[in-house]
Design a protein around this motif. Structure first.
Motif, mmCIF file in Angstrom:
data_model
loop_
_atom_site.group_PDB
_atom_site.id
_atom_site.type_symbol
_atom_site.label_atom_id
_atom_site.label_comp_id
_atom_site.label_asym_id
_atom_site.label_seq_id
_atom_site.Cartn_x
_atom_site.Cartn_y
_atom_site.Cartn_z
ATOM 1 N N THR A 163 16.552 25.076 26.986
ATOM 2 C CA THR A 163 16.970 26.481 27.097
ATOM 3 C C THR A 163 16.653 27.221 25.805
ATOM 4 N N GLU A 199 17.161 31.513 24.230
ATOM 5 C CA GLU A 199 17.713 32.836 24.497
ATOM 6 C C GLU A 199 16.741 33.925 24.061
ATOM 7 N N LYS A 246 16.596 37.903 23.376
ATOM 8 C CA LYS A 246 17.451 39.062 23.148
ATOM 9 C C LYS A 246 16.617 40.332 23.109
#
Length: 210
Positions: A26, A28, A30
């Protein structure tokens, strides 16, 4: 029993390895940024300085406030796009305001203090407002813009704007108005005239986006 223990340890290690692999799978993403209204900058001709020069102490009359000549400067508000704005005037010398110097206390801006004695005050009138070359009306509100009315004197308790009628602020790119400033000197017996007393008025014009 030993085989079961070894099997349990192996299973735990296998689960931990599986979790580690999942965590590594995973990442992230933003998205950041700010939506900001058009920028508007206030400015004054002459660098925003109203200079009364040297005032001889002998011209002050005992028991009286002294009114100095009115001086004019021009205030401009320049925006990088057509924008509806207002402004507030903040007195940076509020602690030096002299009670009773003017009829309306909210129009009384302080002139500083020397030796614990307040020097005087000044009032501001604003006339000839224009927006993008058209003549406008100076507007004021004391209820955060819920209603507006025409104005002339600049106070510390109102917010001001400009419009082509007496009730609705308009949107403009270039605003301009003449500011007429009148200064008042305290009674001479209330001053320490054994030393030089500078006039030290300071007000900040704060632009508000409507």
């Amino acid at each position: 029993m030993q085989k079961q223990l070894i099997s349990a340890v192996a299973l735990a290690a296998s689960l931990l390895a599986s979790f580690a692999v999942q965590a590594a799978d995973t990442a992230e993403l933003k998205v950041k940024g700010v939506i900001r209204p058009a920028s508007c900058a206030p400015s004054f001709t002459g660098g925003g300085v109203v200079d009364y020069g040297v005032i001889p102490a002998s011209t002050l009359k005992a028991g009286q406030f002294t009114t100095l000549p009115t001086k004019d400067v021009t205030m401009n508000i320049t925006c990088d796009a057509t924008t509806k704005v207002a402004f507030k005037a903040v007195d940076n010398r509020q602690s030096s305001v002299i009670s009773g110097l003017m009829q309306y206390p909210e129009e009384n801006f302080g002139l500083g203090a020397v030796g614990g004695k307040n020097t005087g005050g000044y009032s501001i009138r604003m006339t000839q407002p224009t927006g993008d070359g058209a003549n406008l009306t100076l507007l004021a509100t004391n209820n955060n813009g819920q209603s507006w009315g025409s104005a002339a004197g600049v106070t510390k308790i109102h917010m001001f704007s400009f419009g082509n009628n007496a009730s609705t602020p308009g949107a403009y790119k270039q605003l301009s108005a003449k500011i007429s400033l009148t200064a008042y000197i305290n009674k001479p017996e209330e001053l320490d005239l054994t030393r030089e007393i500078p006039l030290d008025g300071s007000a900040t014009i704060e632009v508000v986006y409507l």
